[in-house]
Design a protein around this motif. Structure first.
Motif, PDB file in Angstrom:
ATOM      1  N   GLY A  74      31.443  38.301  42.679  1.00  0.00           N
ATOM      2  CA  GLY A  74      31.156  38.394  44.105  1.00  0.00           C
ATOM      3  C   GLY A  74      30.168  39.462  44.515  1.00  0.00           C
ATOM      4  O   GLY A  74      29.741  39.501  45.665  1.00  0.00           O
ATOM      5  N   VAL A  75      29.766  40.347  43.595  1.00  0.00           N
ATOM      6  CA  VAL A  75      28.790  41.378  43.969  1.00  0.00           C
ATOM      7  C   VAL A  75      27.363  40.868  43.912  1.00  0.00           C
ATOM      8  O   VAL A  75      26.464  41.492  44.482  1.00  0.00           O
ATOM      9  CB  VAL A  75      28.907  42.670  43.121  1.00  0.00           C
ATOM     10  N   TRP A  76      27.146  39.758  43.245  1.00  0.00           N
ATOM     11  CA  TRP A  76      25.788  39.253  43.048  1.00  0.00           C
ATOM     12  C   TRP A  76      25.425  38.309  44.184  1.00  0.00           C
ATOM     13  O   TRP A  76      25.331  37.101  44.014  1.00  0.00           O
ATOM     14  CB  TRP A  76      25.665  38.577  41.683  1.00  0.00           C
ATOM     15  N   THR A  77      25.228  38.886  45.366  1.00  0.00           N
ATOM     16  CA  THR A  77      24.973  38.098  46.569  1.00  0.00           C
ATOM     17  C   THR A  77      23.658  38.514  47.222  1.00  0.00           C
ATOM     18  O   THR A  77      23.076  39.551  46.901  1.00  0.00           O
ATOM     19  CB  THR A  77      26.099  38.306  47.604  1.00  0.00           C
ATOM     20  N   ARG A  78      23.260  37.710  48.180  1.00  0.00           N
ATOM     21  CA  ARG A  78      22.077  38.027  48.981  1.00  0.00           C
ATOM     22  C   ARG A  78      22.269  39.365  49.691  1.00  0.00           C
ATOM     23  O   ARG A  78      21.352  40.182  49.777  1.00  0.00           O
ATOM     24  CB  ARG A  78      21.849  36.903  49.985  1.00  0.00           C
ATOM     25  N   ARG A  82      35.581  46.933  46.743  1.00  0.00           N
ATOM     26  CA  ARG A  82      36.104  46.205  47.904  1.00  0.00           C
ATOM     27  C   ARG A  82      36.650  44.840  47.482  1.00  0.00           C
ATOM     28  O   ARG A  82      37.736  44.454  47.887  1.00  0.00           O
ATOM     29  CB  ARG A  82      35.017  46.045  48.963  1.00  0.00           C
ATOM     30  N   ILE A  83      35.917  44.137  46.651  1.00  0.00           N
ATOM     31  CA  ILE A  83      36.355  42.822  46.178  1.00  0.00           C
ATOM     32  C   ILE A  83      37.653  42.947  45.389  1.00  0.00           C
ATOM     33  O   ILE A  83      38.586  42.162  45.577  1.00  0.00           O
ATOM     34  CB  ILE A  83      35.244  42.163  45.322  1.00  0.00           C
ATOM     35  N   THR A  84      37.735  43.941  44.521  1.00  0.00           N
ATOM     36  CA  THR A  84      38.940  44.142  43.713  1.00  0.00           C
ATOM     37  C   THR A  84      40.138  44.475  44.595  1.00  0.00           C
ATOM     38  O   THR A  84      41.232  43.943  44.392  1.00  0.00           O
ATOM     39  CB  THR A  84      38.703  45.259  42.676  1.00  0.00           C
ATOM     40  N   ARG A  85      39.945  45.337  45.592  1.00  0.00           N
ATOM     41  CA  ARG A  85      41.046  45.659  46.519  1.00  0.00           C
ATOM     42  C   ARG A  85      41.512  44.414  47.260  1.00  0.00           C
ATOM     43  O   ARG A  85      42.720  44.192  47.425  1.00  0.00           O
ATOM     44  CB  ARG A  85      40.600  46.719  47.533  1.00  0.00           C
ATOM     45  N   GLN A  86      40.571  43.599  47.725  1.00  0.00           N
ATOM     46  CA  GLN A  86      40.936  42.374  48.446  1.00  0.00           C
ATOM     47  C   GLN A  86      41.689  41.422  47.530  1.00  0.00           C
ATOM     48  O   GLN A  86      42.699  40.836  47.923  1.00  0.00           O
ATOM     49  CB  GLN A  86      39.681  41.696  49.008  1.00  0.00           C
ATOM     50  N   PHE A  87      41.220  41.273  46.306  1.00  0.00           N
ATOM     51  CA  PHE A  87      41.862  40.380  45.355  1.00  0.00           C
ATOM     52  C   PHE A  87      43.283  40.846  45.054  1.00  0.00           C
ATOM     53  O   PHE A  87      44.232  40.050  45.078  1.00  0.00           O
ATOM     54  CB  PHE A  87      41.041  40.312  44.059  1.00  0.00           C
ATOM     55  N   CYS A 145      38.685  36.894  40.179  1.00  0.00           N
ATOM     56  CA  CYS A 145      37.869  38.081  40.440  1.00  0.00           C
ATOM     57  C   CYS A 145      37.146  38.485  39.163  1.00  0.00           C
ATOM     58  O   CYS A 145      36.929  39.650  38.904  1.00  0.00           O
ATOM     59  CB  CYS A 145      38.799  39.196  40.934  1.00  0.00           C
ATOM     60  N   GLY A 146      36.791  37.496  38.358  1.00  0.00           N
ATOM     61  CA  GLY A 146      36.171  37.774  37.069  1.00  0.00           C
ATOM     62  C   GLY A 146      34.695  38.084  37.166  1.00  0.00           C
ATOM     63  O   GLY A 146      34.088  37.989  38.234  1.00  0.00           O
ATOM     64  N   PRO A 147      34.125  38.446  36.035  1.00  0.00           N
ATOM     65  CA  PRO A 147      32.699  38.769  36.005  1.00  0.00           C
ATOM     66  C   PRO A 147      31.834  37.533  36.200  1.00  0.00           C
ATOM     67  O   PRO A 147      32.284  36.405  35.988  1.00  0.00           O
ATOM     68  CB  PRO A 147      32.500  39.369  34.613  1.00  0.00           C
ATOM     69  N   ALA A 148      30.613  37.756  36.590  1.00  0.00           N
ATOM     70  CA  ALA A 148      29.668  36.663  36.840  1.00  0.00           C
ATOM     71  C   ALA A 148      29.131  36.105  35.535  1.00  0.00           C
ATOM     72  O   ALA A 148      29.033  36.810  34.531  1.00  0.00           O
ATOM     73  CB  ALA A 148      28.511  37.163  37.701  1.00  0.00           C
ATOM     74  N   ALA A 184      35.771  34.387  47.591  1.00  0.00           N
ATOM     75  CA  ALA A 184      35.303  34.362  48.973  1.00  0.00           C
ATOM     76  C   ALA A 184      35.805  35.593  49.715  1.00  0.00           C
ATOM     77  O   ALA A 184      36.833  36.171  49.373  1.00  0.00           O
ATOM     78  CB  ALA A 184      35.808  33.106  49.661  1.00  0.00           C
ATOM     79  N   ALA A 185      35.085  35.973  50.746  1.00  0.00           N
ATOM     80  CA  ALA A 185      35.529  37.072  51.603  1.00  0.00           C
ATOM     81  C   ALA A 185      36.689  36.568  52.459  1.00  0.00           C
ATOM     82  O   ALA A 185      36.681  35.427  52.916  1.00  0.00           O
ATOM     83  CB  ALA A 185      34.385  37.530  52.490  1.00  0.00           C
TER      84      ALA A 185
END
Length: 166
Positions: A104-108, A140-145, A59-62, A19-20
């Motif tokens: 998390g990159v596979w979003t609307r 961005r997701i990786t930095r947040q994680f 933070c794993g792959p989809a 989640a963000a």
């Protein structure tokens, strides 16, 4: 958002994605990246709890079905999209090139960002183009994680230090 979001895949089975972070936690993560020292009062129970939830979500792959669902939805918005049953190599190439990107990159949001980029966004992406498009979101997701992991470690260290002092 402070809980794991659910992404529906092609078979309607939910797949957890990171989640963000909330505005408060995101501000703290920015401060940490900027080199501003973290002090005990910055680690509120809410921030630590939210960081723990993000770390727990991972933070794993989809799942490839999530990517396929994303691509199927993209195909409805652009020209020259493959018919997936007749062009599995196009989908498998994207899966192979993008396999290391977090779920998390596979979003609307990222799908619409592709479509809204003008002339380029109206066509089916080559795997390398799609990877380049999604990489900033992944970073961005990786930095947040990683920042959330650091918050959790710091909070645990402070808890151990306090318990030794008592």
């Amino acid at each position: 958002m402070s809980t794991a979001v659910k992404i529906q895949n092609a078979n309607s089975a939910p797949v957890a994605a990171m989640a963000a972070p909330s505005a408060s936690l995101d501000a703290m993560l920015w401060a940490m990246r900027s080199g501003i020292p973290t002090i005990a009062r910055d680690l509120t129970s809410e921030r630590v709890q939210e960081a723990r939830a993000i770390v727990a979500a991972g933070c794993g792959p989809a799942d490839p079905r999530v990517v396929l669902s994303w691509l199927t939805n993209l195909a409805a918005m652009i020209v020259n999209a493959p018919v997936f049953e007749n062009a599995p190599e196009k989908v498998s190439a994207i899966l192979e090139v993008c396999e290391d990107l977090p779920a998390g990159v596979w979003t609307r949001e990222t799908r619409l960002a592709w479509v809204r980029q003008g002339e380029r966004g109206k066509f089916w992406p080559a795997p390398a183009e799609l990877y380049a498009h999604l990489r900033p979101y992944a970073d961005r997701i990786t930095r947040q994680f990683e920042g959330c992991q650091r918050i959790v470690r710091t909070a645990e260290q402070q808890t151990r230090t306090k318990s030794r002092q008592v």
